[in-house]
Scaffold this motif. Structure first.
Motif, PDB file in Angstrom:
ATOM      1  N   LYS A   1      29.635 -39.033  62.425  1.00 35.87           N
ATOM      2  CA  LYS A   1      29.756 -38.858  63.874  1.00 35.87           C
ATOM      3  C   LYS A   1      29.154 -40.042  64.622  1.00 35.87           C
ATOM      4  CE  LYS A   1      29.946 -33.805  64.000  1.00 35.87           C
ATOM      5  NZ  LYS A   1      29.270 -32.543  64.429  1.00 35.87           N
ATOM      6  N   ARG A   2      28.054 -40.557  64.099  1.00 37.04           N
ATOM      7  CA  ARG A   2      27.458 -41.741  64.708  1.00 37.04           C
ATOM      8  C   ARG A   2      28.418 -42.924  64.629  1.00 37.04           C
ATOM      9  NH1 ARG A   2      22.436 -44.970  61.997  1.00 37.04           N
ATOM     10  NH2 ARG A   2      22.558 -46.828  63.299  1.00 37.04           N
ATOM     11  N   LEU A   3      29.044 -43.068  63.475  1.00 38.13           N
ATOM     12  CA  LEU A   3      30.031 -44.134  63.301  1.00 38.13           C
ATOM     13  C   LEU A   3      31.203 -43.935  64.255  1.00 38.13           C
ATOM     14  CD1 LEU A   3      30.696 -46.622  61.566  1.00 38.13           C
ATOM     15  CD2 LEU A   3      31.845 -45.097  59.964  1.00 38.13           C
ATOM     16  N   GLN A   4      31.637 -42.688  64.403  1.00 33.11           N
ATOM     17  CA  GLN A   4      32.731 -42.385  65.324  1.00 33.11           C
ATOM     18  C   GLN A   4      32.348 -42.728  66.763  1.00 33.11           C
ATOM     19  OE1 GLN A   4      33.666 -38.199  65.847  1.00 33.11           O
ATOM     20  NE2 GLN A   4      35.873 -38.655  65.927  1.00 33.11           N
ATOM     21  N   SER A   5      31.132 -42.381  67.167  1.00 33.41           N
ATOM     22  CA  SER A   5      30.661 -42.704  68.519  1.00 33.41           C
ATOM     23  C   SER A   5      30.596 -44.202  68.738  1.00 33.41           C
ATOM     24  CB  SER A   5      29.271 -42.085  68.750  1.00 33.41           C
ATOM     25  OG  SER A   5      29.326 -40.682  68.683  1.00 33.41           O
ATOM     26  N   LEU A   6      30.138 -44.928  67.723  1.00 33.27           N
ATOM     27  CA  LEU A   6      30.036 -46.380  67.840  1.00 33.27           C
ATOM     28  C   LEU A   6      31.413 -47.022  68.013  1.00 33.27           C
ATOM     29  CD1 LEU A   6      28.248 -48.879  67.759  1.00 33.27           C
ATOM     30  CD2 LEU A   6      28.420 -48.855  65.268  1.00 33.27           C
ATOM     31  N   VAL A   7      32.359 -46.586  67.190  1.00 35.55           N
ATOM     32  CA  VAL A   7      33.726 -47.126  67.314  1.00 35.55           C
ATOM     33  C   VAL A   7      34.312 -46.778  68.669  1.00 35.55           C
ATOM     34  CG1 VAL A   7      36.066 -46.992  66.399  1.00 35.55           C
ATOM     35  CG2 VAL A   7      34.116 -47.133  64.834  1.00 35.55           C
ATOM     36  N   SER A   8      34.076 -45.538  69.131  1.00 36.70           N
ATOM     37  CA  SER A   8      34.588 -45.112  70.433  1.00 36.70           C
ATOM     38  C   SER A   8      34.003 -45.957  71.561  1.00 36.70           C
ATOM     39  CB  SER A   8      34.275 -43.641  70.656  1.00 36.70           C
ATOM     40  OG  SER A   8      34.700 -43.215  71.931  1.00 36.70           O
ATOM     41  N   ASP A   9      32.682 -46.221  71.497  1.00 37.21           N
ATOM     42  CA  ASP A   9      32.043 -47.031  72.540  1.00 37.21           C
ATOM     43  C   ASP A   9      32.517 -48.482  72.483  1.00 37.21           C
ATOM     44  OD1 ASP A   9      30.703 -44.936  73.611  1.00 37.21           O
ATOM     45  OD2 ASP A   9      28.734 -45.447  72.809  1.00 37.21           O
ATOM     46  N   LEU A  10      32.724 -48.997  71.296  1.00 35.70           N
ATOM     47  CA  LEU A  10      33.236 -50.368  71.172  1.00 35.70           C
ATOM     48  C   LEU A  10      34.630 -50.474  71.795  1.00 35.70           C
ATOM     49  CD1 LEU A  10      32.117 -51.323  67.548  1.00 35.70           C
ATOM     50  CD2 LEU A  10      31.371 -52.409  69.676  1.00 35.70           C
ATOM     51  N   MET A  11      35.468 -49.488  71.556  1.00 38.17           N
ATOM     52  CA  MET A  11      36.805 -49.485  72.143  1.00 38.17           C
ATOM     53  C   MET A  11      36.729 -49.335  73.661  1.00 38.17           C
ATOM     54  SD  MET A  11      38.913 -47.195  69.342  1.00 38.17           S
ATOM     55  CE  MET A  11      40.440 -47.350  70.266  1.00 38.17           C
ATOM     56  N   SER A  12      35.829 -48.499  74.142  1.00 36.97           N
ATOM     57  CA  SER A  12      35.661 -48.327  75.588  1.00 36.97           C
ATOM     58  C   SER A  12      35.200 -49.623  76.232  1.00 36.97           C
ATOM     59  CB  SER A  12      34.640 -47.223  75.874  1.00 36.97           C
ATOM     60  OG  SER A  12      35.106 -45.966  75.434  1.00 36.97           O
TER      61      SER A  12
ATOM     62  N   THR B   1      23.871 -34.935  56.333  1.00 32.48           N
ATOM     63  CA  THR B   1      23.572 -36.343  56.634  1.00 32.48           C
ATOM     64  C   THR B   1      24.862 -37.153  56.745  1.00 32.48           C
ATOM     65  OG1 THR B   1      21.466 -36.177  55.450  1.00 32.48           O
ATOM     66  CG2 THR B   1      22.340 -38.386  55.857  1.00 32.48           C
ATOM     67  N   ILE B   2      25.775 -36.912  55.820  1.00 27.43           N
ATOM     68  CA  ILE B   2      27.065 -37.619  55.865  1.00 27.43           C
ATOM     69  C   ILE B   2      27.793 -37.317  57.164  1.00 27.43           C
ATOM     70  CG2 ILE B   2      29.360 -37.728  54.815  1.00 27.43           C
ATOM     71  CD1 ILE B   2      27.978 -37.273  52.092  1.00 27.43           C
TER      72      ILE B   2
ATOM     73  N   THR C   1      25.217 -49.925  58.817  1.00 25.13           N
ATOM     74  CA  THR C   1      24.136 -48.975  58.549  1.00 25.13           C
ATOM     75  C   THR C   1      24.645 -47.558  58.268  1.00 25.13           C
ATOM     76  OG1 THR C   1      22.633 -50.299  59.900  1.00 25.13           O
ATOM     77  CG2 THR C   1      21.995 -48.027  59.452  1.00 25.13           C
ATOM     78  N   PRO C   2      25.451 -46.956  59.143  1.00 26.12           N
ATOM     79  CA  PRO C   2      25.963 -45.602  58.809  1.00 26.12           C
ATOM     80  C   PRO C   2      26.908 -45.609  57.621  1.00 26.12           C
ATOM     81  CG  PRO C   2      26.982 -46.405  60.825  1.00 26.12           C
ATOM     82  CD  PRO C   2      25.896 -47.376  60.490  1.00 26.12           C
ATOM     83  N   LEU C   3      27.687 -46.689  57.471  1.00 23.54           N
ATOM     84  CA  LEU C   3      28.601 -46.746  56.329  1.00 23.54           C
ATOM     85  C   LEU C   3      27.825 -46.760  55.016  1.00 23.54           C
ATOM     86  CD1 LEU C   3      31.387 -49.242  57.483  1.00 23.54           C
ATOM     87  CD2 LEU C   3      31.678 -46.839  56.864  1.00 23.54           C
ATOM     88  N   ALA C   4      26.742 -47.544  54.974  1.00 20.69           N
ATOM     89  CA  ALA C   4      25.935 -47.608  53.755  1.00 20.69           C
ATOM     90  C   ALA C   4      25.334 -46.241  53.440  1.00 20.69           C
ATOM     91  CB  ALA C   4      24.836 -48.650  53.913  1.00 20.69           C
ATOM     92  N   SER C   5      24.887 -45.549  54.490  1.00 22.12           N
ATOM     93  CA  SER C   5      24.309 -44.217  54.288  1.00 22.12           C
ATOM     94  C   SER C   5      25.352 -43.241  53.757  1.00 22.12           C
ATOM     95  CB  SER C   5      23.724 -43.711  55.602  1.00 22.12           C
ATOM     96  OG  SER C   5      23.161 -42.425  55.449  1.00 22.12           O
ATOM     97  N   ILE C   6      26.537 -43.257  54.353  1.00 24.98           N
ATOM     98  CA  ILE C   6      27.608 -42.352  53.918  1.00 24.98           C
ATOM     99  C   ILE C   6      27.992 -42.641  52.473  1.00 24.98           C
ATOM    100  CG2 ILE C   6      30.056 -41.798  54.264  1.00 24.98           C
ATOM    101  CD1 ILE C   6      29.570 -42.265  57.280  1.00 24.98           C
TER     102      ILE C   6
END
Length: 414
Positions: free
Chosen positions: A237-248, A231-232, A201-206
């Protein structure tokens, strides 16, 4: 006659008594006595002694052979009874359900099998006890084998039944529960699907906004271009947070069996982490209070993440003009309770059991707008479990939500 020495097959036998087995049927005694009397009469009658001994040997051998054959069924029964008792004792406390049958009738069922199929199955036809077409097909096959059966006892369960045939009409059935494996596989599939969707979803938006900027780079209004770039940035940042939470989440799950041993001052850590999570704008809305000096055995980084996630959720979903209450209170002599309470709209009761699931959101639109990834409470749950604690969520519509985490104190027994 018992003292006569003779040789047979190169081995010396000192007496006829050596030919007698340690156990024999007492009903053979008259026949043996008759054999000795007949041999004695033959010797008195002048028949050569070697011939008399040969005839006596053949006669006694035949009697003992018949007697031993007659004993075999009784000995076999005793052995079967002994083996059944011994096998029952060996498998009784096994976590794997085991059933032993004789000619398709259940002879032994250990405690796990009785718990699975019921205590009434002893001496029951195994086909009636299982009552499943695939199980019956396995039972009636001439060879052993295995079958994977769904819904053996409950609709969602999956059991692998292994059947081994033994001599004497015996059969051994082993029941292996494959339900957890299927659940884990399904959970992994769902996780990959959900993670892919959240990342897409965020990748498509970016990508969409970048392509628009590239196509109209010369004619695009500066204000619109700035809006696109904002918006980008937000989606990145949303994508970054998601990746960070997945790694956590991945790290927490990988370490969930490792007991943390560092001593952490939970009071100081909670106050600092709560204020950091609130940020400069909401710092004054943090209502923190610690009813004691609490130290726990834990991973400081993970405990800080736990507190940050709870406080961040409280600010995101609580009322904008209301405080967020953070409390540390003793629970007996061996535990401490951390509670984080907001004063927002509250959560409907039907959502509460699912809040710790990955990517679960009660309001997806609001969660994404606030930058939530849907992984915060899932991470908190795994951190709490690793630290030997418990988590409880209370919420009332119109009054807010309170999350309570109970942790064991350092040097205390759970």
């Amino acid at each position: 006659m018992a003292g006569v020495h003779f040789a047979t097959g190169g081995r010396s036998i000192t007496s006829l008594s050596a030919l007698l087995p340690m156990r024999f049927n007492s009903s053979l005694l008259p026949a043996l006595a008759l054999a000795f009397v007949a041999a004695f009469l033959m010797a008195v009658g002048g028949i050569q002694l070697t011939i008399v001994l040969a005839v006596l040997l053949v006669w006694i051998g035949s009697i003992l052979l018949i007697g031993t054959t007659a004993l075999e069924p009784a000995a076999g029964n005793k052995l079967s009874e002994f083996s059944a008792d011994r096998m029952s004792g060996l498998v009784e406390h096994s976590e794997t359900p085991v059933v032993v049958t004789r000619r398709q009738r259940i002879l032994i069922a250990n405690s796990s099998a009785r718990k699975l199929l019921g205590g009434h199955i002893i001496d029951q036809d195994v086909r009636i006890a299982l009552r499943h077409p695939k199980a019956v097909q396995l039972i009636e096959s001439e060879d052993g084998g295995s079958a994977l059966i769904r819904g053996l006892v409950r609709r969602q369960d999956i059991w692998q039944i292994n059947r081994k045939l033994l001599d004497g009409g015996l059969g051994v059935f082993e029941f292996i529960n494959r339900t957890a494996e299927a659940d884990i596989s399904r959970a992994h599939t769902d996780f990959v699907a959900n993670a892919s969707h959240e990342l897409r979803t965020p990748l498509a938006s970016i990508i969409g906004y970048v392509e628009t900027l590239q196509e109209d780079v010369e004619d695009l209004d500066p204000k619109m271009a700035a809006s696109f770039l904002n918006t980008i940035e937000t989606e990145a940042k949303r994508l970054q947070s998601l990746v960070s939470d997945l790694m956590s989440l991945s790290r927490v799950e990988a370490e969930k069996h490792d007991q943390p041993s560092d001593i952490v001052d939970l009071s100081k850590l909670t106050e600092r982490a709560a204020l950091d999570a609130a940020g400069p704008r909401n710092k004054d809305r943090v209502d923190f209070e610690s009813h004691g000096d609490f130290k726990v055995s834990g991973d400081q980084q993970q405990l800080e993440q736990l507190i940050r996630n709870l406080v961040d959720n409280a600010f995101n979903y609580g009322a904008a003009d209301k405080p967020v209450t953070v409390r540390l209170q003793p629970q007996g002599e061996k535990r401490v309770r951390l509670s984080v309470k907001d004063r927002g709209e509250g959560i409907p009761p039907e959502h509460i059991p699912h809040l710790t699931r990955r990517f679960y959101r009660t309001d997806p639109g609001r969660s994404r707008a606030s930058g939530g990834t849907g992984l915060g409470l899932a991470i908190v749950k795994h951190i709490v479990e690793r630290h030997g604690g418990r988590m409880m969520i209370d919420s009332k519509l119109g009054q807010g939500t309170q999350v309570k985490v109970t942790l064991p104190l350092a040097c205390s027994k759970k």
